[in-house]
Design a protein around this motif. Structure first.
Motif, mmCIF file in Angstrom:
data_model
loop_
_atom_site.group_PDB
_atom_site.id
_atom_site.type_symbol
_atom_site.label_atom_id
_atom_site.label_comp_id
_atom_site.label_asym_id
_atom_site.label_seq_id
_atom_site.Cartn_x
_atom_site.Cartn_y
_atom_site.Cartn_z
ATOM 1 N N ARG A 254 -55.680 33.217 -23.442
ATOM 2 C CA ARG A 254 -54.370 33.799 -23.134
ATOM 3 C C ARG A 254 -54.470 34.842 -22.019
ATOM 4 N N PHE A 255 -55.700 35.251 -21.692
ATOM 5 C CA PHE A 255 -55.906 36.247 -20.640
ATOM 6 C C PHE A 255 -56.553 35.628 -19.403
ATOM 7 N N PRO A 258 -54.768 36.805 -15.761
ATOM 8 C CA PRO A 258 -55.096 38.141 -15.243
ATOM 9 C C PRO A 258 -56.593 38.329 -15.010
ATOM 10 N N MET A 322 -61.206 43.427 -17.068
ATOM 11 C CA MET A 322 -59.764 43.198 -17.201
ATOM 12 C C MET A 322 -59.011 44.498 -17.443
ATOM 13 N N LEU A 323 -59.645 45.424 -18.193
ATOM 14 C CA LEU A 323 -58.975 46.693 -18.491
ATOM 15 C C LEU A 323 -59.289 47.758 -17.440
ATOM 16 N N ASN A 324 -60.064 47.378 -16.412
ATOM 17 C CA ASN A 324 -60.378 48.315 -15.317
ATOM 18 C C ASN A 324 -61.079 49.578 -15.837
ATOM 19 N N ARG A 383 -53.483 51.426 -22.325
ATOM 20 C CA ARG A 383 -53.708 50.302 -21.412
ATOM 21 C C ARG A 383 -54.058 49.040 -22.176
ATOM 22 N N ALA A 386 -51.213 47.560 -24.042
ATOM 23 C CA ALA A 386 -50.182 46.994 -23.170
ATOM 24 C C ALA A 386 -50.655 45.684 -22.544
ATOM 25 N N VAL A 387 -51.914 45.644 -22.103
ATOM 26 C CA VAL A 387 -52.445 44.407 -21.528
ATOM 27 C C VAL A 387 -52.479 43.319 -22.599
ATOM 28 N N ALA A 390 -48.985 42.055 -23.142
ATOM 29 C CA ALA A 390 -48.513 41.222 -22.029
ATOM 30 C C ALA A 390 -49.090 39.808 -22.110
ATOM 31 N N GLY A 391 -50.158 39.632 -22.897
ATOM 32 C CA GLY A 391 -50.776 38.312 -23.038
ATOM 33 C C GLY A 391 -50.203 37.502 -24.191
ATOM 34 N N PRO A 395 -44.092 37.828 -25.132
ATOM 35 C CA PRO A 395 -44.062 39.299 -25.130
ATOM 36 C C PRO A 395 -42.653 39.756 -25.505
ATOM 37 N N LEU A 400 -44.477 46.346 -24.464
ATOM 38 C CA LEU A 400 -45.718 46.731 -23.801
ATOM 39 C C LEU A 400 -46.191 48.103 -24.257
ATOM 40 N N TYR A 401 -45.241 49.008 -24.474
ATOM 41 C CA TYR A 401 -45.623 50.356 -24.836
ATOM 42 C C TYR A 401 -45.263 50.685 -26.282
#
Lengths: 411, 411
Positions: A254-255, A258, A322-324, A383, A386-387, A390-391, A395, A400-401
């Motif tokens: 599902r990810f 991104p 992916m989460l930076n 983060r 939320a990521v 979004a997957g 959604p 998201l939040y």
């Protein structure tokens, strides 16, 4: 009120977890159970099958009294930091007096003295580690071999120790014990025997116990009803509701988009700034991307895998990419500071009593409303949530939040 | 062999485009047509409905002889750089002797002298621009007003000039003319009247001409058959095939997840390093993200929009964010160097003859095999194509890099 701590992922909560929960209470004589639970991404570098709220609800329905989130900075880490974060949270509550974990060995006899020695992380251990890593061992294998070499009396003993530590739950248990030592926590450790084989089983075994891995696979291939023998009814109900709402089942694919977009648009120099992108993996990614058999996370993992990089290490790396998650934020010195708060995901009526006591006993801030609290680790949790949201298959509006706006789950 | 150049997006190729193609040939008396076409992402900051290969095929089926890709570094830019890149490619072939574009005014009478003046970009123009931008005008409005103020003889003339330049195709045409001036290209400009209203029409107008925007909307809401009156049969066939193969129709919402993931995981400091993230938009993004009505690109654009930021400016910014286009790579000085190669997307048998002539005449390298050529702009084109491919309904096996492995389309 005697209180036992357990460290869980509940991905999803199944009959084996219920057994562990009941035995933990019986063995320690506890009146209350505090569960430290990973959020949306798990220790082996995978997204959880359902949201942390849904999984916290499962824990409460089982009987857990307080569910505390393990920040993502610790949740998606090798055993050492995962255990350190979890034990620091349990100790931080000031109300947990015992910790009970499953292990293949089922006894602390070998693990406890080893933990006392390894907590000091001697130069000898470090030298042995460096030596093994240089020979191409992956990290868990190097650690097991180095620990055995440092501790054991003679060749035969070393080999049996190494084999003992090669079992994943023994290794994780050892790190709980090391963390207890290092944090000088007044929490008494207990262990319960478990079969590690179950964990890696791809097909459900006998009776009503199956590994979480096998259960997830069955859900994805045959649907929810196929796993009903292996999970409590409330897990079934909660998963059913989440699936109907388009919030589950979640899995790596599902990810895909991104993750591929991130890898495709960031050069080696940018990737190298991220946690776990080490030892030239940034170049390996660049070389392997154009050769993928298909544009899937599975194909990517296959393409990246070598003897040295376990699938788990690679999956964790992909989560951090992916989460930076930058290297500085995840450095040893940053992690050594420990979690900065106790994020409450849910509580029972007994949990409410614990929370009242914690107003006096807790050594970390208790976070019931994340929107009213600031911490760099909490930013990362936001983060991640939320990521993850979004997957989801669908959604939800404003979801998201939602992690930061909704109160803890209560039952 | 007289050869006319046209600048196109074909999103998708419709009857209006065929009309423009035929009139361009007739007006210039050309024997051959070279089309410069944008790749996967377009000038208004949107993904194309179908891949560049599919759209190049449409162009060839219509009768175009050579299709050259406008690098993404120029394709997703305001009129000034879009036109500069396109005209530089046409001039770079050394075989194009005329350029024909559609404009609302339908004549070069006003545009040509204006272009000659503006090509020098006087201090007076820059001062007027700065003034208007400071007053809160968006860029196109500021440019039109400043150009009118600098050029016009008196109040009345200025207002009529400003209105003329407010039409999108007049403005784009002006920039083609400015680029021809600046590049001192020996290409003769022509223009053909077109109604700008069609472009923004949401519902097909009369007869068999409808705007590309209306056609895309119809395809997404009512299916391909609904647009058959407005597109040639080959466009219908090609789109049908692409849709059957899960490669179309593409639109912004197919990039929802990677876009949100990028925005969610990058703080203002990191976002600010990207092209078009200017004037504090990085903070506006951070503030608006938690307030989205729903987790969609549409809701994000609505949330970010102000009088100052046109939807087009914001969409372009989102493309640059998603493709990780850093400010340095997209700086004025980098863009002023012009495109570094002629990437051939497709050719007819006449196109083959042009390509042979270009071996002597072309001032830029002709790229038939992207895998055998290196250029930073080509790296960006590769990224863009791969990110686009990863967003397809059914990304094909090994498709992410197919852009770099497949030969040009021929018919």
């Amino acid at each position: 009120m005697k209180t036992v701590g357990i460290v869980v992922e509940y991905n999803p909560l199944h009959n084996g977890h219920v057994l562990h929960y009941e035995r933990s209470k019986a063995l320690t004589g506890a009146d209350a159970v505090v569960a430290v639970m990973s959020g949306p991404f798990l220790q082996r570098g995978e997204p959880a099958i359902a949201s942390k709220r849904a999984r916290a609800e499962m824990a409460l329905r089982m009987g857990a009294d307080l569910v505390i989130e393990l920040p993502v900075a610790y949740a998606v880490q090798p055993a050492e930091w995962f255990a350190h974060g979890a034990v620091a949270l349990l100790a931080g509550t000031g109300v947990v007096d015992s910790l009970c974990f499953g292990s293949e060995s089922g006894t602390l006899e070998q693990l406890l003295p080893l933990a006392r020695l390894l907590a000091r992380e001697t130069e000898q251990l470090q030298a042995e580690m460096a030596n093994r890593l240089q020979q191409g061992d992956n990290f868990p294998a190097a650690y097991a071999a180095a620990a055995a070499a440092v501790f054991a009396q003679g060749e035969h003993d070393a080999e049996s120790l190494r084999q003992m530590l090669a079992r994943p739950n023994n290794s994780l248990g050892l790190h709980y014990l090391i963390a207890l030592e290092r944090l000088k926590a007044s929490i008494k450790p207990y262990t319960i025997p478990r079969e590690s084989a179950q964990y890696h089983d791809q097909v459900p075994g006998s009776a009503s116990i199956a590994s979480a891995t096998a259960i997830r696979r069955l859900i994805l291939t045959e649907g929810l009803q196929a796993v009903s023998p292996y999970i409590p009814e409330y897990t079934l109900d909660i998963l059913e509701r989440e699936m109907e709402n388009g919030q589950a089942p979640m899995h790596w694919e599902r990810f895909r988009q991104p993750l591929l977009q991130t890898l495709l648009t960031r050069g080696p120099q940018q990737l190298e700034t991220l946690h776990e992108v080490t030892e030239g993996l940034e170049f390996r990614i660049r070389r392997q991307l154009p050769r993928l058999a298909e544009p899937t996370v599975e194909a990517l993992l296959d393409a990246l895998k070598t003897k040295r990089y376990t699938r788990t290490k690679l999956q964790r790396m992909l989560v951090h990419v992916m989460l930076n998650h930058g290297k500085a934020r995840m450095s040893r010195s940053a992690l050594a500071e420990g979690p900065g708060y106790l994020r409450i995901l849910g509580f029972s009526s007994t949990g409410r009593t614990l929370l009242k006591r914690m107003k006096k006993t807790a050594s970390l801030p208790v976070v019931m409303k994340p929107s009213a609290f600031e911490h760099p680790q909490l930013d990362l949790d936001l983060r991640a949530a939320a990521v993850y949201a979004a997957g989801c298959p669908q959604p939800l509006l404003g979801q998201l939040y939602s992690d930061y706006l909704l109160p803890p789950v209560t039952i």
